[in-house]
Design a protein around this motif. Structure first.
Motif, PDB file in Angstrom:
ATOM      1  N   VAL A  55      -6.143   0.532 -11.490  1.00 40.81           N
ATOM      2  CA  VAL A  55      -5.360   0.358 -10.325  1.00 40.81           C
ATOM      3  C   VAL A  55      -5.923   0.243  -9.135  1.00 40.81           C
ATOM      4  O   VAL A  55      -5.808  -0.518  -8.164  1.00 40.81           O
ATOM      5  N   ALA A  56      -7.085   1.106  -8.946  1.00 42.16           N
ATOM      6  CA  ALA A  56      -7.780   1.314  -7.676  1.00 42.16           C
ATOM      7  C   ALA A  56      -8.562  -0.117  -7.454  1.00 42.16           C
ATOM      8  O   ALA A  56      -8.735  -0.802  -6.322  1.00 42.16           O
ATOM      9  N   GLU A  57      -9.038  -0.570  -8.596  1.00 43.25           N
ATOM     10  CA  GLU A  57      -9.700  -2.097  -8.555  1.00 43.25           C
ATOM     11  C   GLU A  57      -8.824  -3.288  -7.824  1.00 43.25           C
ATOM     12  O   GLU A  57      -9.141  -4.174  -7.227  1.00 43.25           O
ATOM     13  N   ILE A  58      -7.680  -3.328  -8.390  1.00 48.92           N
ATOM     14  CA  ILE A  58      -6.548  -3.993  -7.741  1.00 48.92           C
ATOM     15  C   ILE A  58      -6.372  -3.878  -6.493  1.00 48.92           C
ATOM     16  O   ILE A  58      -6.144  -4.942  -5.572  1.00 48.92           O
ATOM     17  N   VAL A  59      -5.873  -2.726  -6.080  1.00 48.03           N
ATOM     18  CA  VAL A  59      -5.292  -2.199  -4.790  1.00 48.03           C
ATOM     19  C   VAL A  59      -6.223  -2.532  -3.673  1.00 48.03           C
ATOM     20  O   VAL A  59      -6.068  -3.274  -2.763  1.00 48.03           O
ATOM     21  N   VAL A  60      -7.473  -2.088  -4.031  1.00 43.86           N
ATOM     22  CA  VAL A  60      -8.471  -2.178  -3.145  1.00 43.86           C
ATOM     23  C   VAL A  60      -9.222  -3.524  -3.124  1.00 43.86           C
ATOM     24  O   VAL A  60      -9.538  -4.284  -2.118  1.00 43.86           O
ATOM     25  N   GLY A  61      -9.349  -4.292  -4.246  1.00 42.46           N
ATOM     26  CA  GLY A  61     -10.092  -5.358  -4.217  1.00 42.46           C
ATOM     27  C   GLY A  61      -9.134  -6.465  -3.620  1.00 42.46           C
ATOM     28  O   GLY A  61      -9.557  -7.380  -2.664  1.00 42.46           O
ATOM     29  N   GLU A  62      -7.826  -6.419  -3.802  1.00 46.76           N
ATOM     30  CA  GLU A  62      -6.697  -7.537  -3.214  1.00 46.76           C
ATOM     31  C   GLU A  62      -6.506  -7.199  -1.848  1.00 46.76           C
ATOM     32  O   GLU A  62      -6.326  -8.161  -0.992  1.00 46.76           O
ATOM     33  N   LEU A  63      -6.627  -5.902  -1.356  1.00 47.43           N
ATOM     34  CA  LEU A  63      -6.398  -5.841   0.108  1.00 47.43           C
ATOM     35  C   LEU A  63      -7.700  -6.074   0.802  1.00 47.43           C
ATOM     36  O   LEU A  63      -7.562  -6.824   1.864  1.00 47.43           O
ATOM     37  N   ALA A  64      -9.029  -6.027   0.183  1.00 50.54           N
ATOM     38  CA  ALA A  64     -10.097  -6.488   0.872  1.00 50.54           C
ATOM     39  C   ALA A  64      -9.970  -8.108   1.035  1.00 50.54           C
ATOM     40  O   ALA A  64     -10.493  -8.580   1.952  1.00 50.54           O
ATOM     41  N   ARG A  65      -9.309  -8.667  -0.121  1.00 50.81           N
ATOM     42  CA  ARG A  65      -9.473 -10.188  -0.013  1.00 50.81           C
ATOM     43  C   ARG A  65      -8.554 -10.569   1.096  1.00 50.81           C
ATOM     44  O   ARG A  65      -9.033 -11.519   1.998  1.00 50.81           O
ATOM     45  N   ARG A  66      -7.352  -9.946   1.474  1.00 52.40           N
ATOM     46  CA  ARG A  66      -6.539 -10.228   2.516  1.00 52.40           C
ATOM     47  C   ARG A  66      -7.097  -9.881   3.967  1.00 52.40           C
ATOM     48  O   ARG A  66      -6.708 -10.189   5.030  1.00 52.40           O
ATOM     49  N   LEU A  67      -7.928  -8.910   3.885  1.00 48.84           N
ATOM     50  CA  LEU A  67      -8.646  -8.681   5.055  1.00 48.84           C
ATOM     51  C   LEU A  67      -9.878  -9.439   5.192  1.00 48.84           C
ATOM     52  O   LEU A  67     -10.528  -9.304   6.494  1.00 48.84           O
ATOM     53  N   GLY A  68     -10.005 -10.472   4.686  1.00 50.85           N
ATOM     54  CA  GLY A  68     -11.201 -11.584   4.970  1.00 50.85           C
ATOM     55  C   GLY A  68     -12.399 -11.389   4.274  1.00 50.85           C
ATOM     56  O   GLY A  68     -13.473 -12.053   4.417  1.00 50.85           O
ATOM     57  N   PHE A  69     -12.567 -10.526   3.317  1.00 54.81           N
ATOM     58  CA  PHE A  69     -13.925 -10.324   2.502  1.00 54.81           C
ATOM     59  C   PHE A  69     -13.830 -11.183   1.248  1.00 54.81           C
ATOM     60  O   PHE A  69     -12.564 -11.597   0.865  1.00 54.81           O
ATOM     61  N   THR A 137     -10.105   3.261   2.411  1.00 47.92           N
ATOM     62  CA  THR A 137      -9.947   3.430   0.901  1.00 47.92           C
ATOM     63  C   THR A 137     -10.493   4.418   0.214  1.00 47.92           C
ATOM     64  O   THR A 137     -10.555   4.735  -0.998  1.00 47.92           O
ATOM     65  N   LEU A 138     -11.434   5.601   0.916  1.00 47.56           N
ATOM     66  CA  LEU A 138     -12.187   6.671   0.289  1.00 47.56           C
ATOM     67  C   LEU A 138     -13.026   5.889  -0.675  1.00 47.56           C
ATOM     68  O   LEU A 138     -13.338   6.591  -1.737  1.00 47.56           O
ATOM     69  N   ASN A 139     -13.697   4.782  -0.576  1.00 52.26           N
ATOM     70  CA  ASN A 139     -14.640   4.349  -1.497  1.00 52.26           C
ATOM     71  C   ASN A 139     -15.949   4.917  -1.444  1.00 52.26           C
ATOM     72  O   ASN A 139     -16.729   4.786  -0.587  1.00 52.26           O
ATOM     73  N   LEU A 165      -9.835   5.472  -3.774  1.00 53.06           N
ATOM     74  CA  LEU A 165      -8.468   6.118  -3.629  1.00 53.06           C
ATOM     75  C   LEU A 165      -8.721   7.199  -4.742  1.00 53.06           C
ATOM     76  O   LEU A 165      -7.705   7.778  -5.494  1.00 53.06           O
ATOM     77  N   TYR A 166      -9.810   8.034  -4.619  1.00 47.21           N
ATOM     78  CA  TYR A 166      -9.966   9.345  -5.474  1.00 47.21           C
ATOM     79  C   TYR A 166      -8.820  10.316  -5.506  1.00 47.21           C
ATOM     80  O   TYR A 166      -8.816  11.116  -6.656  1.00 47.21           O
ATOM     81  N   PHE A 167      -7.930  10.378  -4.558  1.00 45.81           N
ATOM     82  CA  PHE A 167      -6.915  11.233  -4.262  1.00 45.81           C
ATOM     83  C   PHE A 167      -5.834  11.199  -5.616  1.00 45.81           C
ATOM     84  O   PHE A 167      -5.246  12.055  -5.911  1.00 45.81           O
TER      85      PHE A 167
END
Length: 266
Positions: A55-69, A137-139, A165-167
């Protein structure tokens, strides 16, 4: 070349052949071939970190993509445990047996290698934006020991966000996001190269919540339903959104802390 932006649901492919393990990863990811003839780095649902890491892979990875990474394309991979029959390694057999069904794959970048900012300057803007994203994202897994960046076609690509997202490993009934989260940026691999985090915040903060609404729809209900802390996938999505909303609301505080850390390092 993998897409930098992706505004459609994650594709689903079927693994047809297990090729080789990547033993440098703690979760023992593996390289698989799929029915679309693509090659993917597979993260297993049966690995020790469990489905929440996916889940963290999807949320953070896809958010990063949309922020230009740049992030390799993420796909859902249907895995038949019968593939384990051809594997002589018992550890891999056990992992395949425990991972039947949907797993997560990342487009394999042939010829890529670990990015080292001591060898190639990432640029002050990219470094600051990535420092900002990882703090948001607390990575905790972007250090000199494990930068989790690849250089491919002369561009930096981000990988391995399962420790973010360790929380969510500790939430339960009645959970509410905290005003502050512990995050030590002093060990971040790009801290010495980072420019103004204030400027990065100004550019990226307004994009987070609009992008997140789309990103959360990409996480399969099956993954979210496995979370015992909530009754339904919609409740889990609401909890993730609440975290990011609070994180964005409180960004002034952690951006100041990042700037102080950066200034002390410089």
């Amino acid at each position: 070349m993998p897409r930098v932006h992706q505004n459609i649901p994650l594709r689903t492919v079927t693994a047809t052949r297990y090729v080789t393990p990547f033993r440098e990863g703690g979760s023992l990811p593996g390289l698989v071939e799929a029915d679309d003839l693509g090659m993917y780095v597979l993260k297993f649902r049966g690995a020790g970190q469990g489905i929440k890491a996916l889940v963290a892979e999807i949320v953070v990875g896809e958010l990063a993509r949309r922020l230009g990474f740049r992030v390799p394309e993420i796909v859902l991979v249907d895995l038949d445990p019968a593939l384990a029959k051809a594997e002589p390694d018992e550890e891999i057999q056990d992992l395949l047996d425990a991972s039947g069904g949907l797993n997560l794959g990342f487009d394999y970048l042939p010829g890529s290698f670990d990015f080292n900012p001591r060898v190639r300057d990432p640029g002050a803007e990219l470094a600051a934006r990535l420092l900002w994203l990882d703090t948001l994202t607390l990575n905790v897994d972007r250090s000199w020991r494990n930068p989790n960046m690849l250089l491919w076609h002369r561009e930096v690509w981000l990988i391995d966000h399962g420790a973010s997202l360790y929380f969510h490993h500790r939430w339960g009934p009645g959970w509410q996001p905290a005003d502050e989260y512990r995050y030590d940026a002093a060990d971040h691999v790009l801290l010495p190269a980072a420019g103004s985090v204030v400027e990065a915040d100004r550019a990226l903060r307004p994009l987070v919540l609009p992008a997140l609404d789309e990103v959360l729809t990409l996480v399969p209900d099956e993954f979210l339903a496995a979370d015992p802390a909530f009754d339904a996938p919609a409740d889990v999505r609401a909890a993730y959104r609440a975290f990011f909303a609070r994180r964005v609301e409180r960004a002034d505080a952690w951006v100041r802390a990042l700037e102080d850390t950066r200034a002390a390092r410089v």
